[in-house]
Write a protein that holds these residues in place. Structure first.
Motif, PDB file in Angstrom:
ATOM      1  N   ARG A 136       6.325   9.294  -0.635  1.00 46.38           N
ATOM      2  CA  ARG A 136       5.522   8.058  -0.520  1.00 46.38           C
ATOM      3  C   ARG A 136       5.945   7.555   0.837  1.00 46.38           C
ATOM      4  O   ARG A 136       7.192   7.414   0.983  1.00 46.38           O
ATOM      5  CB  ARG A 136       5.682   7.064  -1.417  1.00 46.38           C
ATOM      6  CG  ARG A 136       5.033   7.723  -2.791  1.00 46.38           C
ATOM      7  CD  ARG A 136       5.726   6.679  -4.038  1.00 46.38           C
ATOM      8  NE  ARG A 136       6.920   7.072  -4.341  1.00 46.38           N
ATOM      9  CZ  ARG A 136       7.689   6.685  -5.110  1.00 46.38           C
ATOM     10  NH1 ARG A 136       7.548   5.439  -5.722  1.00 46.38           N
ATOM     11  NH2 ARG A 136       9.020   7.156  -5.535  1.00 46.38           N
ATOM     12  N   SER A 147       0.913  -1.039   0.014  1.00 49.15           N
ATOM     13  CA  SER A 147      -0.122  -0.043   0.160  1.00 49.15           C
ATOM     14  C   SER A 147       1.027   1.316  -0.050  1.00 49.15           C
ATOM     15  O   SER A 147       1.983   1.141   0.445  1.00 49.15           O
ATOM     16  CB  SER A 147      -0.848  -0.003   1.135  1.00 49.15           C
ATOM     17  OG  SER A 147      -0.421  -0.101   2.584  1.00 49.15           O
ATOM     18  N   GLU A 165       0.932   5.352   0.563  1.00 51.77           N
ATOM     19  CA  GLU A 165       0.467   6.762   1.034  1.00 51.77           C
ATOM     20  C   GLU A 165       1.270   7.884   0.531  1.00 51.77           C
ATOM     21  O   GLU A 165       2.591   8.103   0.852  1.00 51.77           O
ATOM     22  CB  GLU A 165       0.601   7.071   2.744  1.00 51.77           C
ATOM     23  CG  GLU A 165      -0.118   5.796   3.608  1.00 51.77           C
ATOM     24  CD  GLU A 165       0.132   5.967   5.047  1.00 51.77           C
ATOM     25  OE1 GLU A 165       0.939   6.990   5.506  1.00 51.77           O
ATOM     26  OE2 GLU A 165      -0.594   5.008   5.674  1.00 51.77           O
TER      27      GLU A 165
END
Length: 253
Positions: A140, A108, A110
């Motif tokens: 990120r 994942s 962010e």
């Protein structure tokens, strides 16, 4: 288990079970009372064993959840990870996605994106004037099944990145930044990396990576160049050192 089992023996037993896969990454360990009963030990000894494993980066207490396993097999950092076939494998959003999926975990991202003034070293590497807002930066925090394992920032000249998919603050680019740049006519033919293998993190870095400030981190500065020698990307990566194995191949003359 014998009553005389000490916290180091408890830690060694749990460590072996974690590395063997009995407790998978991102899963919860049994509670301290359960472990105390299992090992015939006091809760204080189990707690000391947990502190040892946390200092090693194998587990991490999570408020309201218990103790989560954060051990991961070290990921190989090598030139191979930048091949297009690796970065785009099964629709991956770059090399990190492929690496994490190969471990059976879920990647994942962010992501934040902004127009910014690059550090002087980045501006110089990109051949840009210092002291100007002339870059797009994609920051990120990268996670494997909820475990933070990378902090990265990719700097690209606004003359290339403005009004393109690179401005999307989401993992929407199959193959990652390199594939996006290639689609814009800036295919990279060479990359260079400067690696600082071990230093202590700042407080902010340790907090973002959810590690102790006593755990060392690895710094990687990656620059990507087109065939005509233009530098089109500078990416800085920070990772807990115990999550990386670095391998490089080079010619011998």
């Amino acid at each position: 288990m014998p009553e005389r089992m000490g916290f180091r023996e408890i830690a060694a037993t749990l460590r072996a079970d974690i590395v063997a896969g009995q407790y998978a990454p991102a899963t919860l360990l049994p509670s301290e009372p359960e472990l105390a009963q299992r090992y015939g030990a006091s809760r204080s000894l189990v707690n000391r064993a947990m502190s040892v494993l946390a200092a090693e980066g194998l587990v991490r207490p999570r408020q309201g959840r218990g103790t989560i396993v954060t051990w991961l097999p070290p990921m190989l950092h090598s030139p191979d990870r930048y091949r297009t076939a690796v970065r785009e494998h099964n629709g991956a959003k770059g090399a990190f996605d492929s690496e994490v999926r190969a471990l059976g975990l879920e990647p994942s991202h962010e992501i934040t994106v902004e127009h910014a003034e690059p550090p002087t070293t980045v501006a110089d590497a990109l051949g840009l004037p210092r002291g100007e807002v002339n870059c797009l930066v994609r920051r990120r925090r990268l996670l494997a099944s909820g475990i933070p394992v990378r902090l990265s920032a990719t700097w690209i000249p606004l003359s290339i990145a403005s009004d393109t998919v690179l401005e999307e603050p989401a993992p929407v680019i199959t193959g990652g930044v390199k594939s996006a740049l290639a689609s814009l006519g800036y295919s990279q033919s060479e990359a260079r990396e400067r690696i600082v293998p071990s230093r202590l993190p700042t407080e902010d870095e340790a907090q973002a990576l959810e590690i102790s400030r006593d755990r060392t981190v690895t710094d990687i500065v990656h620059t990507g160049h087109t065939a005509d020698g233009q530098t089109v990307e500078v990416t800085t990566t920070l990772a807990p050192a115990h999550y990386l194995v670095i391998e490089h191949a080079f010619p011998l003359n």
